[in-house]
Design a protein around this motif. Structure first.
Motif, PDB file in Angstrom:
ATOM      1  N   LEU A  17      11.547  -8.450   1.428  1.00 16.46           N
ATOM      2  CA  LEU A  17      11.023  -9.801   1.615  1.00 16.46           C
ATOM      3  C   LEU A  17      11.439 -10.399   2.949  1.00 16.46           C
ATOM      4  CD1 LEU A  17      11.467 -11.336  -1.959  1.00 16.46           C
ATOM      5  CD2 LEU A  17       9.394 -10.420  -0.919  1.00 16.46           C
ATOM      6  N   LEU A  18      12.417  -9.790   3.603  1.00 15.08           N
ATOM      7  CA  LEU A  18      12.806 -10.283   4.932  1.00 15.08           C
ATOM      8  C   LEU A  18      11.674 -10.125   5.943  1.00 15.08           C
ATOM      9  CD1 LEU A  18      16.469  -8.910   5.164  1.00 15.08           C
ATOM     10  CD2 LEU A  18      15.786 -11.313   5.125  1.00 15.08           C
ATOM     11  N   SER A  19      10.685  -9.295   5.637  1.00 14.01           N
ATOM     12  CA  SER A  19       9.549  -9.133   6.547  1.00 14.01           C
ATOM     13  C   SER A  19       8.666 -10.372   6.596  1.00 14.01           C
ATOM     14  CB  SER A  19       8.703  -7.929   6.114  1.00 14.01           C
ATOM     15  OG  SER A  19       8.187  -8.131   4.804  1.00 14.01           O
ATOM     16  N   LEU A  20       8.846 -11.306   5.626  1.00 10.65           N
ATOM     17  CA  LEU A  20       8.055 -12.535   5.648  1.00 10.65           C
ATOM     18  C   LEU A  20       8.359 -13.379   6.875  1.00 10.65           C
ATOM     19  CD1 LEU A  20       8.235 -13.607   1.887  1.00 10.65           C
ATOM     20  CD2 LEU A  20       6.320 -12.545   3.090  1.00 10.65           C
ATOM     21  N   GLY A  21       9.625 -13.354   7.321  1.00  7.80           N
ATOM     22  CA  GLY A  21       9.990 -14.128   8.517  1.00  7.80           C
ATOM     23  C   GLY A  21       9.202 -13.716   9.737  1.00  7.80           C
ATOM     24  N   PRO A  22       9.219 -12.432  10.125  1.00  7.00           N
ATOM     25  CA  PRO A  22       8.402 -11.991  11.259  1.00  7.00           C
ATOM     26  C   PRO A  22       6.904 -12.218  11.053  1.00  7.00           C
ATOM     27  CG  PRO A  22      10.078 -10.362  10.761  1.00  7.00           C
ATOM     28  CD  PRO A  22      10.129 -11.373   9.664  1.00  7.00           C
ATOM     29  N   ALA A  23       6.442 -12.083   9.808  1.00  6.72           N
ATOM     30  CA  ALA A  23       5.018 -12.270   9.542  1.00  6.72           C
ATOM     31  C   ALA A  23       4.591 -13.705   9.838  1.00  6.72           C
ATOM     32  CB  ALA A  23       4.701 -11.914   8.095  1.00  6.72           C
ATOM     33  N   PHE A  24       5.363 -14.690   9.346  1.00 11.97           N
ATOM     34  CA  PHE A  24       5.034 -16.090   9.623  1.00 11.97           C
ATOM     35  C   PHE A  24       5.212 -16.431  11.101  1.00 11.97           C
ATOM     36  CE2 PHE A  24       5.970 -16.765   4.976  1.00 11.97           C
ATOM     37  CZ  PHE A  24       4.676 -17.124   4.634  1.00 11.97           C
ATOM     38  N   ALA A  25       6.243 -15.865  11.738  1.00 13.25           N
ATOM     39  CA  ALA A  25       6.483 -16.136  13.156  1.00 13.25           C
ATOM     40  C   ALA A  25       5.320 -15.647  14.012  1.00 13.25           C
ATOM     41  CB  ALA A  25       7.783 -15.482  13.601  1.00 13.25           C
ATOM     42  N   ALA A  26       4.677 -14.541  13.602  1.00 12.15           N
ATOM     43  CA  ALA A  26       3.544 -14.016  14.355  1.00 12.15           C
ATOM     44  C   ALA A  26       2.361 -14.965  14.311  1.00 12.15           C
ATOM     45  CB  ALA A  26       3.141 -12.651  13.806  1.00 12.15           C
ATOM     46  N   VAL A  27       2.268 -15.744  13.228  1.00 12.47           N
ATOM     47  CA  VAL A  27       1.136 -16.639  13.051  1.00 12.47           C
ATOM     48  C   VAL A  27       1.320 -17.936  13.830  1.00 12.47           C
ATOM     49  CG1 VAL A  27      -0.193 -17.984  11.373  1.00 12.47           C
ATOM     50  CG2 VAL A  27       0.577 -15.672  10.800  1.00 12.47           C
ATOM     51  N   VAL A  28       2.522 -18.499  13.791  1.00 11.81           N
ATOM     52  CA  VAL A  28       2.738 -19.843  14.334  1.00 11.81           C
ATOM     53  C   VAL A  28       3.586 -19.885  15.599  1.00 11.81           C
ATOM     54  CG1 VAL A  28       2.495 -20.860  12.053  1.00 11.81           C
ATOM     55  CG2 VAL A  28       4.765 -20.231  12.864  1.00 11.81           C
ATOM     56  N   GLY A  29       4.295 -18.812  15.909  1.00  7.52           N
ATOM     57  CA  GLY A  29       5.236 -18.847  17.025  1.00  7.52           C
ATOM     58  C   GLY A  29       4.763 -18.073  18.234  1.00  7.52           C
ATOM     59  N   GLY A  30       5.474 -18.259  19.344  1.00 11.34           N
ATOM     60  CA  GLY A  30       5.201 -17.507  20.544  1.00 11.34           C
ATOM     61  C   GLY A  30       5.891 -16.164  20.499  1.00 11.34           C
ATOM     62  N   ILE A  31       5.723 -15.386  21.558  1.00 14.08           N
ATOM     63  CA  ILE A  31       6.286 -14.039  21.586  1.00 14.08           C
ATOM     64  C   ILE A  31       7.811 -14.074  21.586  1.00 14.08           C
ATOM     65  CG2 ILE A  31       6.107 -13.998  24.101  1.00 14.08           C
ATOM     66  CD1 ILE A  31       5.757 -11.033  21.650  1.00 14.08           C
ATOM     67  N   ARG A  32       8.411 -15.066  22.262  1.00 10.34           N
ATOM     68  CA  ARG A  32       9.868 -15.147  22.294  1.00 10.34           C
ATOM     69  C   ARG A  32      10.421 -15.455  20.902  1.00 10.34           C
ATOM     70  NH1 ARG A  32      12.325 -18.958  26.812  1.00 10.34           N
ATOM     71  NH2 ARG A  32      11.204 -17.366  28.015  1.00 10.34           N
ATOM     72  N   ARG A  33       9.821 -16.416  20.228  1.00  9.32           N
ATOM     73  CA  ARG A  33      10.277 -16.736  18.869  1.00  9.32           C
ATOM     74  C   ARG A  33      10.051 -15.544  17.948  1.00  9.32           C
ATOM     75  NH1 ARG A  33       7.846 -21.974  16.024  1.00  9.32           N
ATOM     76  NH2 ARG A  33       8.998 -22.913  17.777  1.00  9.32           N
ATOM     77  N   MET A  34       8.947 -14.836  18.137  1.00  6.02           N
ATOM     78  CA  MET A  34       8.650 -13.669  17.308  1.00  6.02           C
ATOM     79  C   MET A  34       9.740 -12.608  17.458  1.00  6.02           C
ATOM     80  SD  MET A  34       6.603 -12.183  15.246  1.00  6.02           S
ATOM     81  CE  MET A  34       7.192 -10.631  14.584  1.00  6.02           C
ATOM     82  N   ILE A  35      10.181 -12.350  18.672  1.00 11.08           N
ATOM     83  CA  ILE A  35      11.211 -11.334  18.907  1.00 11.08           C
ATOM     84  C   ILE A  35      12.544 -11.771  18.304  1.00 11.08           C
ATOM     85  CG2 ILE A  35      12.562 -10.189  20.698  1.00 11.08           C
ATOM     86  CD1 ILE A  35      10.069 -10.206  22.447  1.00 11.08           C
ATOM     87  N   ILE A  36      12.883 -13.051  18.458  1.00 14.13           N
ATOM     88  CA  ILE A  36      14.152 -13.546  17.909  1.00 14.13           C
ATOM     89  C   ILE A  36      14.164 -13.433  16.387  1.00 14.13           C
ATOM     90  CG2 ILE A  36      15.573 -15.608  17.600  1.00 14.13           C
ATOM     91  CD1 ILE A  36      14.728 -16.477  20.406  1.00 14.13           C
ATOM     92  N   VAL A  37      13.069 -13.863  15.745  1.00 13.26           N
ATOM     93  CA  VAL A  37      12.997 -13.800  14.284  1.00 13.26           C
ATOM     94  C   VAL A  37      13.023 -12.356  13.814  1.00 13.26           C
ATOM     95  CG1 VAL A  37      11.531 -14.302  12.282  1.00 13.26           C
ATOM     96  CG2 VAL A  37      11.805 -16.011  14.089  1.00 13.26           C
TER      97      VAL A  37
END
Length: 342
Positions: A17-37
Motif C-alpha cells: 500500500l506504500l505505492s499509493l503515495g507515489p501514485a497520488f504524487a504522480a497525479v498532483v505533484g511535480g517531478i521533484r515531489r514525485m521523486i521525494i515521495v
C-alpha cells in the motif's frame, strides 16, 4: 499505514500500500515531489520489511518491487504530464497572441452608440475559432461585421483571418456595403483552397445612431430590443454566404443579374434612444440543453433587461452556458450595439 504495519506486523501484507503515495504524487505533484515521495516510500518499505529481522521474505520483496515499479512509472508519468502542461501553456500563449490579432478589442463607444462583444470558444484549449467580428469607426459611419466560418480547426481560423483582413482594409473608406462584401468575396476566391463559406452580416451605423444598414449573407437574423420587447429582424436576403460566389447566377447561369450570389439588397433599421440590437452566431441560437432544447434567445431575460452592453453580454453568456450545462458544441460570438439616450 506505517503505524498500522508496526502494530499488526508486516506479515499482514500492507507494505504494497506504500505505492499509493507515489501514485497520488504522480497525479498532483511535480517531478521533484514525485521523486521525494518515491524515495520516502521505498525507504519506509525497506525499513518495515527489516525492522524485526534482517530476513526479507517473498511478500516483502514483492511489495518492494511493487512500490519501486509504481515509483518509476510515476516519475515517467509526471515527466510527460509536465511536458504536456508546458506545451499547453505554449498553445494558450499563441492562442492569446492570435486572438489579439484576429479579434481585437472593439471601441466601447462610437458616435451615439455603445458597443460590446463576447466570444465563447467551444475548444477548451483555444480562445479563438471560426467565429469572427470587427468594428471599424470610420469618419462617416461605424461599420461592423460578424460572421461564422463553416467548419472547425485551423482552417476555420485561417478563413476567419482572411475575412477580417479584407474587411479591415476596405471598411474605413467604403460606404457601400455591397462593395465591402464584393472585396471579401474576391479575397476569399484567392485564398480558399477547400469548400468553405462564411455566413455574415455586414452593417454600418449612422453617426447619430438612429439608423443601421445591414447586408445579410446567410447569417442568423439580429435581435432588436426596444419598448415593444425583443423581436428578430428578418432582413432582406443579401445573397449566398461569402465564399460561394462561384454558385452565383440568375436564371441563365452564373454571374447573371438577379442571382443568389449577387451582392443583394440591404435593409435599413431605425432604432430609437436606448434601443439595442444583438448580432450573434449560431453557437448562441442553436445551443442545446441536455434535453435537446434550443436556447430561447427571444425569451431570455438577460437580453431584455436594461444595462450597459458589457453587462448584458456577460449575463447572456452565463445564461447560454447554464442552458447547455456543459461546454458549447460550437463557438459563439455576440455583438451588441445600444443607442444612447436622446
Amino acid at each position: 499505514m506505517t503505524v498500522i504495519d508496526l502494530v499488526v506486523g508486516h506479515s499482514v501484507g500492507l507494505l504494497a500500500l506504500l505505492s499509493l503515495g507515489p501514485a497520488f504524487a504522480a497525479v498532483v505533484g511535480g517531478i521533484r515531489r514525485m521523486i521525494i515521495v518515491s524515495c520516502l516510500a521505498l525507504a519506509l518499505c525497506a525499513f518495515l520489511a527489516t525492522y524485526k529481522d534482517l530476513v526479507i521474505g517473498t511478500d516483502d520483496q514483492l511489495a518492494f518491487v511493487t512500490v519501486l515499479g509504481v515509483s518509476v512509472a510515476g516519475v515517467i508519468a509526471s515527466t510527460l504530464r509536465q511536458r504536456q502542461e508546458r506545451e499547453l501553456a505554449g498553445v494558450r500563449t499563441v492562442a492569446e497572441a492570435a486572438q489579439q490579432v484576429l479579434l481585437r478589442p472593439v471601441p466601447a463607444e462610437s458616435g451615439a452608440v455603445r458597443i460590446a462583444v463576447r466570444y465563447i470558444s467551444a475548444t477548451s484549449r483555444a480562445t479563438i475559432g471560426g467565429d469572427l467580428y470587427e468594428v471599424i469607426a470610420a469618419a462617416d459611419a461605424t461599420r461592423f461585421i460578424i460572421g461564422d466560418v463553416q467548419g472547425k480547426g485551423l482552417e476555420a481560423v485561417k478563413t476567419a483571418s482572411t475575412v477580417l483582413g479584407a474587411f479591415r482594409e476596405v471598411a474605413p473608406d467604403a460606404s457601400d456595403l455591397a462593395v465591402i462584401t464584393t472585396r471579401i468575396e474576391a479575397t476569399l476566391a484567392r485564398e480558399l483552397t477547400q469548400e468553405q463559406f462564411v455566413t455574415a452580416i455586414v452593417g454600418q451605423i449612422s453617426t447619430d445612431g438612429s439608423k443601421v444598414e445591414l447586408l445579410n449573407r446567410g447569417h442568423p437574423p439580429p435581435l432588436l430590443v426596444n419598448g415593444a420587447g425583443p423581436r428578430l429582424l428578418e432582413a432582406a436576403e443579401g445573397g449566398l454566404p461569402l465564399g460561394l460566389a462561384e454558385f452565383a447566377g440568375g436564371p441563365g447561369g452564373p454571374g447573371e443579374p438577379g442571382g443568389p450570389g449577387q451582392p443583394g439588397r440591404t435593409s435599413v433599421i431605425e432604432i430609437g434612444p436606448g434601443d439595442r440590437i444583438l448580432f450573434y452566431t449560431d453557437g448562441v441560437s442553436e445551443a442545446r440543453s441536455r434535453a435537446g432544447e434550443f436556447f430561447p434567445l427571444t425569451r431570455c431575460r438577460a437580453i431584455s433587461e436594461a444595462g450597459e452592453p458589457d453587462q448584458i453580454l456577460d449575463a447572456l453568456s452565463a445564461a447560454v452556458l447554464r442552458h447547455v450545462g456543459h461546454a458549447l458544441d460550437d463557438d459563439a460570438a455576440m455583438l451588441l450595439i445600444r443607442r444612447g439616450p436622446a
